[in-house]
Design a protein around this motif. Structure first.
Motif, mmCIF file in Angstrom:
data_model
loop_
_atom_site.group_PDB
_atom_site.id
_atom_site.type_symbol
_atom_site.label_atom_id
_atom_site.label_comp_id
_atom_site.label_asym_id
_atom_site.label_seq_id
_atom_site.Cartn_x
_atom_site.Cartn_y
_atom_site.Cartn_z
ATOM 1 N N LEU A 247 90.195 3.043 -18.985
ATOM 2 C CA LEU A 247 90.369 2.014 -17.961
ATOM 3 C C LEU A 247 89.644 0.721 -18.354
ATOM 4 O O LEU A 247 90.217 -0.367 -18.251
ATOM 5 C CB LEU A 247 89.911 2.516 -16.599
ATOM 6 N N ALA A 248 88.426 0.826 -18.843
ATOM 7 C CA ALA A 248 87.695 -0.385 -19.260
ATOM 8 C C ALA A 248 88.399 -1.072 -20.431
ATOM 9 O O ALA A 248 88.533 -2.301 -20.446
ATOM 10 C CB ALA A 248 86.258 -0.040 -19.632
ATOM 11 N N ALA A 249 88.880 -0.293 -21.382
ATOM 12 C CA ALA A 249 89.602 -0.881 -22.532
ATOM 13 C C ALA A 249 90.881 -1.559 -22.074
ATOM 14 O O ALA A 249 91.240 -2.631 -22.580
ATOM 15 C CB ALA A 249 89.922 0.204 -23.560
ATOM 16 N N THR A 250 91.573 -0.969 -21.112
ATOM 17 C CA THR A 250 92.801 -1.558 -20.585
ATOM 18 C C THR A 250 92.507 -2.882 -19.890
ATOM 19 O O THR A 250 93.244 -3.860 -20.070
ATOM 20 C CB THR A 250 93.513 -0.571 -19.638
ATOM 21 N N VAL A 251 91.432 -2.943 -19.116
ATOM 22 C CA VAL A 251 91.046 -4.193 -18.458
ATOM 23 C C VAL A 251 90.787 -5.264 -19.509
ATOM 24 O O VAL A 251 91.224 -6.417 -19.363
ATOM 25 C CB VAL A 251 89.820 -3.987 -17.540
ATOM 26 N N ASP A 252 90.124 -4.898 -20.590
ATOM 27 C CA ASP A 252 89.857 -5.872 -21.663
ATOM 28 C C ASP A 252 91.156 -6.376 -22.287
ATOM 29 O O ASP A 252 91.321 -7.580 -22.507
ATOM 30 C CB ASP A 252 88.982 -5.254 -22.759
ATOM 31 N N ILE A 253 92.072 -5.471 -22.565
ATOM 32 C CA ILE A 253 93.366 -5.860 -23.160
ATOM 33 C C ILE A 253 94.125 -6.790 -22.219
ATOM 34 O O ILE A 253 94.670 -7.809 -22.634
ATOM 35 C CB ILE A 253 94.197 -4.618 -23.527
ATOM 36 N N LEU A 254 94.156 -6.427 -20.940
ATOM 37 C CA LEU A 254 94.866 -7.257 -19.960
ATOM 38 C C LEU A 254 94.206 -8.633 -19.829
ATOM 39 O O LEU A 254 94.896 -9.649 -19.707
ATOM 40 C CB LEU A 254 94.915 -6.557 -18.601
ATOM 41 N N SER A 255 92.885 -8.679 -19.872
ATOM 42 C CA SER A 255 92.168 -9.959 -19.784
ATOM 43 C C SER A 255 92.505 -10.856 -20.967
ATOM 44 O O SER A 255 92.693 -12.063 -20.801
ATOM 45 C CB SER A 255 90.660 -9.716 -19.735
ATOM 46 N N HIS A 256 92.588 -10.292 -22.150
ATOM 47 C CA HIS A 256 92.914 -11.077 -23.341
ATOM 48 C C HIS A 256 94.373 -11.537 -23.360
ATOM 49 O O HIS A 256 94.693 -12.540 -23.978
ATOM 50 C CB HIS A 256 92.592 -10.282 -24.610
ATOM 51 N N ALA A 257 95.242 -10.787 -22.681
ATOM 52 C CA ALA A 257 96.662 -11.171 -22.628
ATOM 53 C C ALA A 257 96.883 -12.327 -21.657
ATOM 54 O O ALA A 257 97.944 -12.966 -21.689
ATOM 55 C CB ALA A 257 97.524 -9.972 -22.248
ATOM 56 N N ALA A 258 95.918 -12.589 -20.789
ATOM 57 C CA ALA A 258 95.884 -13.715 -19.848
ATOM 58 C C ALA A 258 97.203 -13.980 -19.132
ATOM 59 O O ALA A 258 97.594 -13.223 -18.271
ATOM 60 C CB ALA A 258 95.353 -14.956 -20.533
ATOM 61 N N GLY A 259 97.908 -15.054 -19.490
ATOM 62 C CA GLY A 259 99.111 -15.463 -18.777
ATOM 63 C C GLY A 259 100.375 -14.771 -19.231
ATOM 64 O O GLY A 259 101.457 -15.083 -18.724
ATOM 65 N N GLU A 260 100.278 -13.859 -20.165
ATOM 66 C CA GLU A 260 101.474 -13.184 -20.671
ATOM 67 C C GLU A 260 102.128 -12.346 -19.564
ATOM 68 O O GLU A 260 101.453 -11.602 -18.859
ATOM 69 C CB GLU A 260 101.071 -12.274 -21.839
ATOM 70 N N PRO A 261 103.430 -12.457 -19.382
ATOM 71 C CA PRO A 261 104.108 -11.634 -18.379
ATOM 72 C C PRO A 261 104.297 -10.216 -18.917
ATOM 73 O O PRO A 261 104.739 -10.019 -20.045
ATOM 74 C CB PRO A 261 105.455 -12.331 -18.176
ATOM 75 N N LEU A 262 103.951 -9.230 -18.086
ATOM 76 C CA LEU A 262 104.037 -7.830 -18.503
ATOM 77 C C LEU A 262 104.870 -7.013 -17.530
ATOM 78 O O LEU A 262 104.991 -7.332 -16.357
ATOM 79 C CB LEU A 262 102.636 -7.212 -18.576
ATOM 80 N N ARG A 263 105.422 -5.937 -18.039
ATOM 81 C CA ARG A 263 106.069 -4.915 -17.210
ATOM 82 C C ARG A 263 105.058 -3.802 -16.998
ATOM 83 O O ARG A 263 104.215 -3.540 -17.843
ATOM 84 C CB ARG A 263 107.290 -4.329 -17.904
ATOM 85 N N VAL A 264 105.200 -3.130 -15.872
ATOM 86 C CA VAL A 264 104.295 -2.041 -15.531
ATOM 87 C C VAL A 264 105.103 -0.757 -15.424
ATOM 88 O O VAL A 264 106.225 -0.748 -14.915
ATOM 89 C CB VAL A 264 103.569 -2.332 -14.196
ATOM 90 N N GLY A 265 104.505 0.316 -15.913
ATOM 91 C CA GLY A 265 105.138 1.623 -15.828
ATOM 92 C C GLY A 265 104.122 2.683 -15.445
ATOM 93 O O GLY A 265 102.923 2.409 -15.353
ATOM 94 N N ARG A 266 104.623 3.878 -15.231
ATOM 95 C CA ARG A 266 103.752 4.985 -14.821
ATOM 96 C C ARG A 266 104.308 6.292 -15.347
ATOM 97 O O ARG A 266 105.518 6.500 -15.335
ATOM 98 C CB ARG A 266 103.674 5.025 -13.300
ATOM 99 N N ILE A 267 103.416 7.152 -15.768
ATOM 100 C CA ILE A 267 103.746 8.523 -16.137
ATOM 101 C C ILE A 267 102.896 9.421 -15.251
ATOM 102 O O ILE A 267 101.685 9.243 -15.157
ATOM 103 C CB ILE A 267 103.423 8.814 -17.617
ATOM 104 N N ASP A 268 103.540 10.385 -14.606
ATOM 105 C CA ASP A 268 102.827 11.386 -13.817
ATOM 106 C C ASP A 268 102.927 12.710 -14.549
ATOM 107 O O ASP A 268 104.042 13.174 -14.854
ATOM 108 C CB ASP A 268 103.437 11.528 -12.423
ATOM 109 N N ALA A 269 101.776 13.319 -14.842
ATOM 110 C CA ALA A 269 101.772 14.616 -15.501
ATOM 111 C C ALA A 269 102.525 15.630 -14.648
ATOM 112 O O ALA A 269 102.490 15.570 -13.418
ATOM 113 C CB ALA A 269 100.338 15.083 -15.731
ATOM 114 N N ALA A 270 103.218 16.551 -15.308
ATOM 115 C CA ALA A 270 104.020 17.552 -14.595
ATOM 116 C C ALA A 270 103.166 18.372 -13.623
ATOM 117 O O ALA A 270 103.631 18.748 -12.546
ATOM 118 C CB ALA A 270 104.728 18.465 -15.594
ATOM 119 N N ASP A 271 101.910 18.640 -13.992
ATOM 120 C CA ASP A 271 101.033 19.401 -13.098
ATOM 121 C C ASP A 271 100.319 18.503 -12.082
ATOM 122 O O ASP A 271 99.476 18.974 -11.323
ATOM 123 C CB ASP A 271 100.019 20.218 -13.904
#
Length: 123
Positions: free
Chosen positions: A63-87
């Motif tokens: 989660l902390a690494a993801t926040v850093d990546i998102l912060s560095h991407a700044a104004g870049e438009p992104l798509r969001v997705g989700r994976i839910d584990a089967a269990d």
């Protein structure tokens, strides 16, 4: 987006990508939402989620690494997705480029288990 295509995109962007890929291969469900969100907006949201999960002691992956990546991407438009584990033990959030051809970051959060039903609740 196909399951195989998404599986191939989950590399080593963050340490959560491997477990997310494993969850997908094991039959987890996934969705990639339409629409674009500025990376800076997502960084703000996930920075708050980082504080909340740390306060609660809720297990997360990258989660902390993801926040850093998102912060560095700044104004870049992104798509969001989700994976839910089967269990249903983990949920993984994915952040892809605008064309959904590359995963930029991935984070996972352990899902809270509902409290066990007590004998008085069952009546």
């Amino acid at each position: 987006m196909t399951r195989d295509g998404l599986t191939e995109m989950l590399g080593e962007q963050t340490t959560a990508c491997g477990p997310a890929r494993d969850a997908l291969i094991a039959g987890g469900t996934f969705i990639i939402w339409d629409g674009l969100v500025p990376a800076a907006h997502l960084a703000h949201i996930y920075r708050a989620r980082l504080r909340i999960t740390q306060k609660r002691g809720q297990p997360t992956l990258a989660l902390a690494a993801t926040v850093d990546i998102l912060s560095h991407a700044a104004g870049e438009p992104l798509r969001v997705g989700r994976i839910d584990a089967a269990d249903t033990s983990w949920a993984f959030m994915l952040f892809l480029n605008a064309t959904a051809t590359a995963v930029l970051a991935c984070t996972g959060v352990a899902r809270s288990q509902p409290p066990a039903e007590s004998a008085t609740d069952a009546r």
